[in-house]
Design an enzyme around this catalytic site. Structure first.
Site, PDB file in Angstrom:
ATOM      1  N   ARG A  64      -4.116   0.443  -2.535  1.00  0.00           N
ATOM      2  CA  ARG A  64      -3.413  -1.071  -2.430  1.00  0.00           C
ATOM      3  C   ARG A  64      -3.120  -1.440  -3.630  1.00  0.00           C
ATOM      4  O   ARG A  64      -3.529  -1.190  -4.777  1.00  0.00           O
ATOM      5  CB  ARG A  64      -4.601  -1.886  -1.813  1.00  0.00           C
ATOM      6  CG  ARG A  64      -4.813  -1.529  -0.496  1.00  0.00           C
ATOM      7  CD  ARG A  64      -5.959  -2.560   0.177  1.00  0.00           C
ATOM      8  NE  ARG A  64      -6.439  -2.121   1.448  1.00  0.00           N
ATOM      9  CZ  ARG A  64      -7.411  -1.131   1.812  1.00  0.00           C
ATOM     10  NH1 ARG A  64      -8.019  -0.646   0.627  1.00  0.00           N
ATOM     11  NH2 ARG A  64      -7.645  -0.831   3.019  1.00  0.00           N
ATOM     12  N   GLN A  84       0.801  -1.353   0.058  1.00  0.00           N
ATOM     13  CA  GLN A  84       0.073  -0.171   0.030  1.00  0.00           C
ATOM     14  C   GLN A  84       1.004   1.049  -0.037  1.00  0.00           C
ATOM     15  O   GLN A  84       1.999   1.525   0.448  1.00  0.00           O
ATOM     16  CB  GLN A  84      -0.897  -0.045   1.385  1.00  0.00           C
ATOM     17  CG  GLN A  84      -0.257  -0.052   2.733  1.00  0.00           C
ATOM     18  CD  GLN A  84      -1.237  -0.130   3.778  1.00  0.00           C
ATOM     19  OE1 GLN A  84      -1.567   0.798   4.409  1.00  0.00           O
ATOM     20  NE2 GLN A  84      -1.714  -1.430   3.897  1.00  0.00           N
ATOM     21  N   GLU A 106       2.983   8.226   7.874  1.00  0.00           N
ATOM     22  CA  GLU A 106       3.090   7.454   9.127  1.00  0.00           C
ATOM     23  C   GLU A 106       4.427   6.877   9.530  1.00  0.00           C
ATOM     24  O   GLU A 106       5.390   6.811   8.686  1.00  0.00           O
ATOM     25  CB  GLU A 106       1.921   6.312   8.964  1.00  0.00           C
ATOM     26  CG  GLU A 106       2.370   5.341   7.945  1.00  0.00           C
ATOM     27  CD  GLU A 106       1.436   4.346   7.374  1.00  0.00           C
ATOM     28  OE1 GLU A 106       0.221   4.644   7.580  1.00  0.00           O
ATOM     29  OE2 GLU A 106       1.474   3.324   7.140  1.00  0.00           O
ATOM     30  N   HIS A 130       0.112   5.907   0.453  1.00  0.00           N
ATOM     31  CA  HIS A 130      -0.726   6.981   0.748  1.00  0.00           C
ATOM     32  C   HIS A 130      -0.454   8.279  -0.210  1.00  0.00           C
ATOM     33  O   HIS A 130       0.720   8.540  -0.366  1.00  0.00           O
ATOM     34  CB  HIS A 130      -0.813   7.188   2.061  1.00  0.00           C
ATOM     35  CG  HIS A 130      -0.753   5.873   3.088  1.00  0.00           C
ATOM     36  ND1 HIS A 130      -1.898   5.165   3.102  1.00  0.00           N
ATOM     37  CD2 HIS A 130       0.219   5.255   3.783  1.00  0.00           C
ATOM     38  CE1 HIS A 130      -1.638   3.849   3.595  1.00  0.00           C
ATOM     39  NE2 HIS A 130      -0.413   4.129   4.337  1.00  0.00           N
ATOM     40  N   HIS A 166       4.799   0.182   0.802  1.00  0.00           N
ATOM     41  CA  HIS A 166       5.215  -0.527   1.776  1.00  0.00           C
ATOM     42  C   HIS A 166       4.036  -1.464   2.321  1.00  0.00           C
ATOM     43  O   HIS A 166       2.747  -1.484   1.928  1.00  0.00           O
ATOM     44  CB  HIS A 166       5.441   0.313   3.376  1.00  0.00           C
ATOM     45  CG  HIS A 166       4.154   0.905   3.725  1.00  0.00           C
ATOM     46  ND1 HIS A 166       3.592   2.407   2.908  1.00  0.00           N
ATOM     47  CD2 HIS A 166       3.233   0.652   4.665  1.00  0.00           C
ATOM     48  CE1 HIS A 166       2.519   2.693   3.651  1.00  0.00           C
ATOM     49  NE2 HIS A 166       2.271   1.906   4.510  1.00  0.00           N
TER      50      HIS A 166
END
Length: 391
Positions: A269, A99, A132, A101, A250
């Site tokens: 994804r 995935q 993140e 972002h 990642h």
């Protein structure tokens, strides 16, 4: 204003562990079903709660009623009436999806386009980015960022499968994006046969080949098995951290960790999942650049207090080690705070007055900005999520 016990929500994704979070919190294990993520924050998808006079109150409600008092005027002005970060305890019992972002600008634009077109694919849940970081609580395995394409080419060539030659060729030419596209658009009717051949050809002593075998056992026929071999395999010891900026491909593989991110649930994804994969949209947000160093080093800011510097204004995390011999430690943050106990028995309370609350492993507290300075004491380890004071 005071320090509130905070009750999070456990999300039961299929890849979650049935033991890790339960054992952390001292509950019977195995749990009835998988426990993947303990959400601690005010994300509208699953807001945490604090005690109220008539029962639990959602953190979203508390913030909406008094944004300046809960968040601080500066945070409310910058982010609006929303907690800009989300803290999680993540327990991977099986590999998660590959995935990535979007960055902040792209997230805003893509979400606006999606909302304006009822027929558009629903890739985005909100208009926010989701950088993140994760700090390991146990030994932790992850795939994080693209590695040298020449190394990836050698790994793929090692299977000795001529039909993977086009992938090998573009990797040798340094074109990571072309390799990802070739693999993720592999003809659907031929994917199962390809992955079966990869598993059969895998070399017993090759770490990357055996990773492919392992992933294929969870996700047979998924071309993400091969995309995973283009990434860095990272093994974290407890206390080590990784940083996943926007556009970084990642996947978590195994282990328990504390995750802190911008408060978004935007996930694109690319494989290793039964969920929807939008290859074209994923390719738009991916950064096809080599990540030489996936690890994020900690920096000590006071005795027993560490932090990790991340280049975003949404969050900062501190780790505080308490050995029971030092005086109470003042938390180096003054905005909205979430205090998570990861080990031992600790107490969190206001510096000047107020009764501290006791926290055990896997339990948390919420501290509004208006509560002022707080201190932690006891014996154990806590993680504190907040916003940078110099944003």
């Amino acid at each position: 204003m005071t320090v509130f016990p905070l009750t999070g929500v456990i999300r039961p994704y299929a890849w979650g562990s049935r033991t890790a979070i339960a054992e952390l919190q001292g509950r019977p294990a195995p749990s009835e079903g998988p426990e993947a993520e303990l959400w601690l924050g005010a994300h509208p998808g699953d807001p945490s709660t604090v005690p109220g006079p008539e029962g639990p109150v959602a953190l979203t409600t508390l913030i909406a009623e008094d944004p300046d008092g809960q968040l601080g005027a500066a945070t409310a002005k910058t982010f609006g009436p929303r907690l800009p970060f989300l803290m999680k305890v993540l327990a991977a019992g099986a590999p998660l999806s590959l995935q990535a972002h979007p960055d902040a600008e792209y997230a805003r634009e893509a979400f606006a386009r999606q909302e304006a077109d009822p027929a558009a694919p629903k890739n985005y849940t909100d208009a926010h980015h989701k950088p993140e970081m994760l700090v390991a609580l146990t030994p932790f395995e992850a795939l994080c960022g693209f590695r040298d394409p020449a190394l990836a080419a050698t790994v793929i060539a090692g299977f000795g499968l001529p039909r993977l030659d086009p992938v090998v060729d573009v990797l040798r030419a340094g074109d990571i994006g072309a390799a990802v596209r070739l693999l993720l658009t592999w003809p659907a009717e031929d994917r199962a046969a390809l992955i079966d051949e990869v598993v059969t050809a895998a070399l017993p002593g090759d770490e990357s080949h055996q990773l492919a075998v392992r992933l294929a056992g969870h996700y047979p026929g998924d071309p993400g098995v091969l995309v995973a071999l283009l990434l860095n395999l990272v093994r974290l010891e407890p206390g080590q951290a990784i940083w996943m900026p926007a556009g970084n491909l990642h996947a978590y593989l195994d282990g328990l960790g504390v995750e802190l991110m911008a408060a978004s649930d935007n996930v694109l994804r690319g494989g290793l999942t039964p969920k929807r994969v939008d290859v074209d949209e994923l390719l738009r947000v991916l950064r096809f650049e080599v990540l030489d160093q996936p690890l994020l080093p900690a920096e000590q800011v006071a005795p027993g207090v560490d932090t990790w510097h991340v280049p975003v204004p949404d969050f900062v995390m501190y780790r505080i080690e308490l050995d029971g011999t030092r005086p109470p430690v003042e938390v180096p943050a003054d905005g909205p705070r979430i205090v998570l106990c990861a080990e031992g028995t600790v107490f969190a309370g206001q510096s000047d007055d107020g009764t501290p609350i006791e926290l055990g492993p896997g339990t948390a507290a919420y501290v509004p900005a208006g509560a002022g300075a707080i201190k932690v004491a006891g014996t154990g380890r806590v993680f504190v999520a907040s916003v940078p004071s110099d944003r």
